[in-house]
Design an enzyme around this catalytic site. Structure first.
Site, mmCIF file in Angstrom:
data_model
loop_
_atom_site.group_PDB
_atom_site.id
_atom_site.type_symbol
_atom_site.label_atom_id
_atom_site.label_comp_id
_atom_site.label_asym_id
_atom_site.label_seq_id
_atom_site.Cartn_x
_atom_site.Cartn_y
_atom_site.Cartn_z
ATOM 1 C CG HIS A 156 -1.863 1.124 1.187
ATOM 2 N ND1 HIS A 156 -3.067 1.095 0.693
ATOM 3 C CD2 HIS A 156 -2.004 2.345 1.707
ATOM 4 C CE1 HIS A 156 -3.704 2.273 0.706
ATOM 5 N NE2 HIS A 156 -2.877 3.044 1.448
ATOM 6 C CG HIS A 172 1.833 7.562 0.474
ATOM 7 N ND1 HIS A 172 1.206 8.605 0.097
ATOM 8 C CD2 HIS A 172 0.826 6.967 0.763
ATOM 9 C CE1 HIS A 172 -0.119 8.540 0.597
ATOM 10 N NE2 HIS A 172 -0.429 7.342 0.749
ATOM 11 C CE LYS A 218 -2.524 9.106 -2.925
ATOM 12 N NZ LYS A 218 -3.361 8.037 -1.969
#
Length: 282
Positions: A156, A172, A218
């Site tokens: 993730h 990220h 995103k």
């Protein structure tokens, strides 16, 4: 600020100072911020305020370093669609352990381990600590809406996932962003900022941005840029284990930052990423 917060600030500054593999902006990499992203969540080019890629240059010699090599080997081990069950092969398990072995040899992870042992949050034995890290980051769990294990903290946070093919969740990490952009899978839409956040800076190490990936958007993500895998892995592990809160305030170098860290069943990382609060005066 209480004593535990002060101690955390000190150890995070140590992590930053010990990150010898961090790239220097303007020298080892360059980015092009271009326009501010619009709030509309669409892959339509009409809403793209950045006609060029985010990264204009990265010295890829850094990717030959052991932790970078081990990190990059993990990026193709996952199904991006949340809801699609993950199958972990024996080869991938070996790669996960190789990555843990490599980061454990670095100063940021040694500092983190020492601090967590002092706080009685981690075992002193290195192999037992690696087992703890494996559980936090690599053990699979069922993300919301799925009945079977389809996600992990590592996937993730560092690799990224898609939900319903339309929305990008997680994602990220700047290395994954750079490599996917280089392959043509990322369309950078512009930087994100609001009245409460500082203006982004091409020579700073934190950026909020909007991008599309694999036909998903995103709408707003936040990442460190140019830091090493071991720095992020150490910092996020530290915040996960030391704080029951979802936002951990830290301060280091030029930055005051909140580390958002959502737990999953108190055993795994659900998500974690930096949010820049302000630049510190030097």
């Amino acid at each position: 600020m209480d004593e535990s917060e002060r101690e955390l600030f000190v150890v995070v500054q140590e992590l930053w100072d010990s990150d010898v593999n961090r790239l220097q902006p303007g020298k080892d990499y360059r980015i092009s911020l271009q326009g501010k992203a619009r709030g509309v969540m669409t892959t339509n080019d009409d809403n793209d305020t950045a006609g060029l890629p985010l990264f204009t240059y990265v010295d890829e010699d850094i990717f030959k370093k052991e932790t970078f090599l081990a990190f990059i080997s993990l990026l193709d081990n996952y199904e991006s669609d949340a809801g699609e069950p993950e199958v972990v092969t024996p080869e991938e398990i070996v790669e996960n352990h190789k990555f843990l072995d490599s980061v454990m040899e670095t100063a940021p992870m040694k500092i983190t381990h020492k601090y967590l042992v002092e706080k009685q949050l981690s075992p002193k034995d290195t192999e037992e600590f690696k087992q703890q890290l494996y559980g936090i980051w690599f053990e699979l769990y069922a993300r919301r809406g799925s009945s079977r294990p389809d996600s992990s903290g590592f996937e993730h946070v560092f690799v990224g996932e898609t939900r319903g093919g339309r929305t990008v969740i997680g994602f990220h990490n700047w290395i994954q962003l750079y490599l996917q952009e280089k392959l043509g899978h990322i369309d950078y839409k512009g930087y994100s900022s609001d009245s409460n956040s500082p203006q982004p800076d091409e020579n700073k190490h934190i950026l909020a941005l909007q991008f599309s990936w694999k036909n998903g958007i995103k709408p707003k993500g936040s990442i460190f840029i140019g830091v090493s895998p071991e720095f992020e892995f150490a910092l996020y592990t530290l915040c996960f284990l030391t704080s029951p809160n979802e936002r951990v305030k830290v301060s280091f170098s030029l930055y005051e930052v909140e580390i958002v860290c959502h737990h999953y069943n108190q055993k795994h990382i659900g998500t974690t990423y930096p949010v820049l609060i302000k630049y510190r005066s030097s």
